[in-house]
Design a protein around this motif. Structure first.
Motif, PDB file in Angstrom:
ATOM      1  N   ILE A   1       0.829  -1.213   0.000  1.00  0.00           N
ATOM      2  CA  ILE A   1       0.000   0.000   0.000  1.00  0.00           C
ATOM      3  C   ILE A   1       0.865   1.265   0.000  1.00  0.00           C
ATOM      4  O   ILE A   1       0.615   2.184  -0.790  1.00  0.00           O
ATOM      5  CB  ILE A   1      -0.973  -0.004   1.200  1.00  0.00           C
ATOM      6  N   PRO A   2       1.912   1.348   0.856  1.00  0.00           N
ATOM      7  CA  PRO A   2       2.762   2.552   0.818  1.00  0.00           C
ATOM      8  C   PRO A   2       3.417   2.772  -0.547  1.00  0.00           C
ATOM      9  O   PRO A   2       3.484   3.904  -1.036  1.00  0.00           O
ATOM     10  CB  PRO A   2       3.812   2.271   1.893  1.00  0.00           C
ATOM     11  N   ASN A   3       3.894   1.690  -1.179  1.00  0.00           N
ATOM     12  CA  ASN A   3       4.526   1.835  -2.492  1.00  0.00           C
ATOM     13  C   ASN A   3       3.524   2.253  -3.561  1.00  0.00           C
ATOM     14  O   ASN A   3       3.836   3.048  -4.453  1.00  0.00           O
ATOM     15  CB  ASN A   3       5.212   0.535  -2.909  1.00  0.00           C
ATOM     16  N   ILE A   4       2.312   1.726  -3.485  1.00  0.00           N
ATOM     17  CA  ILE A   4       1.271   2.109  -4.443  1.00  0.00           C
ATOM     18  C   ILE A   4       0.931   3.590  -4.284  1.00  0.00           C
ATOM     19  O   ILE A   4       0.724   4.309  -5.275  1.00  0.00           O
ATOM     20  CB  ILE A   4       0.018   1.227  -4.262  1.00  0.00           C
ATOM     21  N   LEU A   5       0.885   4.061  -3.038  1.00  0.00           N
ATOM     22  CA  LEU A   5       0.635   5.489  -2.800  1.00  0.00           C
ATOM     23  C   LEU A   5       1.755   6.343  -3.398  1.00  0.00           C
ATOM     24  O   LEU A   5       1.495   7.385  -4.007  1.00  0.00           O
ATOM     25  CB  LEU A   5       0.512   5.756  -1.297  1.00  0.00           C
ATOM     26  N   SER A   6       2.997   5.887  -3.234  1.00  0.00           N
ATOM     27  CA  SER A   6       4.124   6.627  -3.799  1.00  0.00           C
ATOM     28  C   SER A   6       4.074   6.629  -5.325  1.00  0.00           C
ATOM     29  O   SER A   6       4.371   7.642  -5.967  1.00  0.00           O
ATOM     30  CB  SER A   6       5.450   6.020  -3.323  1.00  0.00           C
TER      31      SER A   6
ATOM     32  N   ALA B   1       1.366   6.413  -7.115  1.00  0.00           N
ATOM     33  CA  ALA B   1       0.270   7.319  -7.492  1.00  0.00           C
ATOM     34  C   ALA B   1       0.738   8.772  -7.443  1.00  0.00           C
ATOM     35  O   ALA B   1       0.351   9.590  -8.292  1.00  0.00           O
ATOM     36  CB  ALA B   1      -0.920   7.107  -6.561  1.00  0.00           C
ATOM     37  N   ARG B   2       1.577   9.095  -6.451  1.00  0.00           N
ATOM     38  CA  ARG B   2       2.133  10.447  -6.389  1.00  0.00           C
ATOM     39  C   ARG B   2       2.971  10.751  -7.613  1.00  0.00           C
ATOM     40  O   ARG B   2       2.926  11.856  -8.156  1.00  0.00           O
ATOM     41  CB  ARG B   2       2.983  10.606  -5.125  1.00  0.00           C
ATOM     42  N   LEU B   3       3.754   9.777  -8.069  1.00  0.00           N
ATOM     43  CA  LEU B   3       4.577   9.970  -9.262  1.00  0.00           C
ATOM     44  C   LEU B   3       3.715  10.195 -10.503  1.00  0.00           C
ATOM     45  O   LEU B   3       4.036  11.040 -11.350  1.00  0.00           O
ATOM     46  CB  LEU B   3       5.490   8.760  -9.472  1.00  0.00           C
ATOM     47  N   VAL B   4       2.616   9.458 -10.616  1.00  0.00           N
ATOM     48  CA  VAL B   4       1.699   9.639 -11.749  1.00  0.00           C
ATOM     49  C   VAL B   4       1.083  11.033 -11.724  1.00  0.00           C
ATOM     50  O   VAL B   4       0.813  11.636 -12.768  1.00  0.00           O
ATOM     51  CB  VAL B   4       0.595   8.557 -11.717  1.00  0.00           C
ATOM     52  N   GLY B   5       0.900  11.571 -10.527  1.00  0.00           N
ATOM     53  CA  GLY B   5       0.302  12.899 -10.392  1.00  0.00           C
ATOM     54  C   GLY B   5       1.204  14.035 -10.826  1.00  0.00           C
ATOM     55  O   GLY B   5       0.729  15.148 -11.071  1.00  0.00           O
ATOM     56  N   VAL B   6       2.503  13.785 -10.952  1.00  0.00           N
ATOM     57  CA  VAL B   6       3.447  14.856 -11.309  1.00  0.00           C
ATOM     58  C   VAL B   6       3.144  15.444 -12.689  1.00  0.00           C
ATOM     59  O   VAL B   6       2.957  16.661 -12.817  1.00  0.00           O
ATOM     60  CB  VAL B   6       4.907  14.355 -11.221  1.00  0.00           C
ATOM     61  N   PRO B   7       3.107  14.615 -13.769  1.00  0.00           N
ATOM     62  CA  PRO B   7       2.787  15.213 -15.074  1.00  0.00           C
ATOM     63  C   PRO B   7       1.385  15.803 -15.138  1.00  0.00           C
ATOM     64  O   PRO B   7       1.156  16.793 -15.846  1.00  0.00           O
ATOM     65  CB  PRO B   7       2.953  14.046 -16.059  1.00  0.00           C
TER      66      PRO B   7
ATOM     67  N   ASP C   1       1.867  11.541   0.814  1.00  0.00           N
ATOM     68  CA  ASP C   1       3.233  11.584   1.331  1.00  0.00           C
ATOM     69  C   ASP C   1       3.256  11.268   2.820  1.00  0.00           C
ATOM     70  O   ASP C   1       4.125  10.543   3.310  1.00  0.00           O
ATOM     71  CB  ASP C   1       3.828  12.969   1.076  1.00  0.00           C
ATOM     72  N   TYR C   2       2.256  11.800   3.540  1.00  0.00           N
ATOM     73  CA  TYR C   2       2.159  11.523   4.976  1.00  0.00           C
ATOM     74  C   TYR C   2       1.773  10.061   5.218  1.00  0.00           C
ATOM     75  O   TYR C   2       2.364   9.383   6.068  1.00  0.00           O
ATOM     76  CB  TYR C   2       1.125  12.451   5.603  1.00  0.00           C
ATOM     77  N   LEU C   3       0.828   9.570   4.430  1.00  0.00           N
ATOM     78  CA  LEU C   3       0.301   8.227   4.666  1.00  0.00           C
ATOM     79  C   LEU C   3       1.296   7.127   4.313  1.00  0.00           C
ATOM     80  O   LEU C   3       1.390   6.130   5.037  1.00  0.00           O
ATOM     81  CB  LEU C   3      -0.987   8.024   3.862  1.00  0.00           C
ATOM     82  N   ASP C   4       2.054   7.303   3.205  1.00  0.00           N
ATOM     83  CA  ASP C   4       2.910   6.180   2.791  1.00  0.00           C
ATOM     84  C   ASP C   4       3.986   5.882   3.829  1.00  0.00           C
ATOM     85  O   ASP C   4       4.266   4.725   4.134  1.00  0.00           O
ATOM     86  CB  ASP C   4       3.505   6.402   1.397  1.00  0.00           C
TER      87      ASP C   4
ATOM     88  N   LEU D   1      11.251   5.620  -4.000  1.00  0.00           N
ATOM     89  CA  LEU D   1      10.081   6.282  -4.567  1.00  0.00           C
ATOM     90  C   LEU D   1       9.700   7.546  -3.801  1.00  0.00           C
ATOM     91  O   LEU D   1       9.344   8.561  -4.413  1.00  0.00           O
ATOM     92  CB  LEU D   1       8.885   5.319  -4.568  1.00  0.00           C
ATOM     93  N   ASP D   2       9.760   7.488  -2.472  1.00  0.00           N
ATOM     94  CA  ASP D   2       9.293   8.615  -1.661  1.00  0.00           C
ATOM     95  C   ASP D   2      10.091   9.892  -1.924  1.00  0.00           C
ATOM     96  O   ASP D   2       9.512  10.923  -2.283  1.00  0.00           O
ATOM     97  CB  ASP D   2       9.326   8.230  -0.175  1.00  0.00           C
ATOM     98  N   PRO D   3      11.431   9.878  -1.785  1.00  0.00           N
ATOM     99  CA  PRO D   3      12.172  11.102  -2.091  1.00  0.00           C
ATOM    100  C   PRO D   3      12.121  11.480  -3.561  1.00  0.00           C
ATOM    101  O   PRO D   3      12.164  12.669  -3.904  1.00  0.00           O
ATOM    102  CB  PRO D   3      13.605  10.778  -1.643  1.00  0.00           C
ATOM    103  N   ALA D   4      12.016  10.477  -4.464  1.00  0.00           N
ATOM    104  CA  ALA D   4      11.911  10.779  -5.896  1.00  0.00           C
ATOM    105  C   ALA D   4      10.631  11.557  -6.182  1.00  0.00           C
ATOM    106  O   ALA D   4      10.643  12.545  -6.937  1.00  0.00           O
ATOM    107  CB  ALA D   4      11.945   9.497  -6.707  1.00  0.00           C
ATOM    108  N   ALA D   5       9.517  11.122  -5.575  1.00  0.00           N
ATOM    109  CA  ALA D   5       8.251  11.823  -5.771  1.00  0.00           C
ATOM    110  C   ALA D   5       8.330  13.243  -5.199  1.00  0.00           C
ATOM    111  O   ALA D   5       7.849  14.199  -5.825  1.00  0.00           O
ATOM    112  CB  ALA D   5       7.119  11.046  -5.096  1.00  0.00           C
TER     113      ALA D   5
END
Length: 202
Positions: free
Chosen positions: A16-21, A23-29, A60-63, A80-84
Motif C-alpha cells: 500500500i505505501p509503495n502504491i501510494l508513492s 500514485a504520487r509519481l503519476v500525479g506529477v505530469p 506523502d504523509y500516509l505512505d 520512490l518517496d524522495p523521488a516523488a
C-alpha cells in the motif's frame, strides 16, 4: 522465522505505501499539465492543480506512516518517496516560474541545491555507498516548500485571499529554501566524512 518474515515484507513491491508513492509519481505530469494550461491557451485550472498537490501531501504523509505501522518499509519505497518529493518540487518550480509567479533567482537557488546533492550521490556511488537517507531536516524543508508552492499559486489572483496566501506562501518559501540548503550542507558534510574515512582506511 521472524527475521525471514521481516525480509519478505521489506522486499515486497506491491505494498500500500509503495502504491501510494507510485500514485504520487503519476500525479506529477498531471499537475504540471494543469498548472501550464493557461500558458497554452487553455482554461485556468489552478483549483485542480491545488487538489493534486493536496492529495500528494496526504499520500506523502500516509505512505511513510503506513509503511512503519504495517512493517512494509522497502528499498523501493525508500527510492520512490524522495523521488516523488523532488519531482513535485521540480514540476512546481517549472510551472510557477513559467507563469512568473516564482522569480527566476529562487528557482535557480533551489535547483542549485539539487545539483549539489546529485554530485554527492555520484561521489557516494563511486565509493560504493548508497544514496543518503532522507533526514528530518530534509523532510521539514520539503514540508515547508510543499506548503509554499500551493499558497503562491493561490496568490496569483486578486482579493484578500490572494494577498493572505502571498504572505504565508513567501514565509514558507523562505523557511523551506533555508532548510533545503541546510539539509544539503549536512549531506555534503556526511559525504565528506565517509570519503575521508575511506581514504584513511586505505
Amino acid at each position: 522465522m521472524e527475521v525471514q518474515e521481516t525480509r519478505v515484507q521489506t522486499d515486497r513491491v506491491l505494498t500500500i505505501p509503495n502504491i501510494l508513492s507510485m500514485a504520487r509519481l503519476v500525479g506529477v505530469p498531471l499537475f504540471l499539465w494543469l498548472i501550464l494550461r493557461p500558458e497554452f491557451g487553455g482554461p485556468k485550472s489552478d483549483g485542480w492543480a491545488l487538489l493534486v498537490l493536496a492529495l500528494s501531501g496526504v499520500s506523502d504523509y500516509l505512505d511513510g506512516k503506513l509503511a512503519r505501522r504495517w512493517n512494509q518499509i522497502s528499498s523501493l519505497g525508500r527510492l520512490l518517496d524522495p523521488a516523488a518529493d523532488r519531482l513535485y518540487i521540480l514540476s512546481t518550480l517549472v510551472g510557477l516560474t513559467w507563469r512568473e509567479i516564482l522569480p527566476l533567482w529562487l528557482t535557480a537557488v533551489l535547483l542549485a541545491r539539487e545539483l549539489v546533492l546529485l554530485v554527492m550521490v555520484g561521489i557516494l556511488r563511486r565509493h560504493g555507498y548508497p544514496p543518503p537517507q532522507v533526514n528530518f531536516l530534509g523532510k521539514a524543508a520539503t514540508f515547508n516548500l510543499m506548503y509554499a508552492f500551493p499558497l503562491l499559486l493561490l496568490s496569483d489572483g486578486t482579493g484578500w485571499l490572494s494577498s493572505l496566501a502571498a504572505i504565508f506562501g513567501w514565509a514558507f518559501a523562505g523557511w523551506g529554501t533555508t532548510l533545503y540548503w541546510w539539509a544539503g550542507v549536512l549531506y555534503v558534510v556526511q559525504v565528506r566524512r565517509l570519503v575521508r574515512a575511506d581514504a584513511e582506511a586505505d
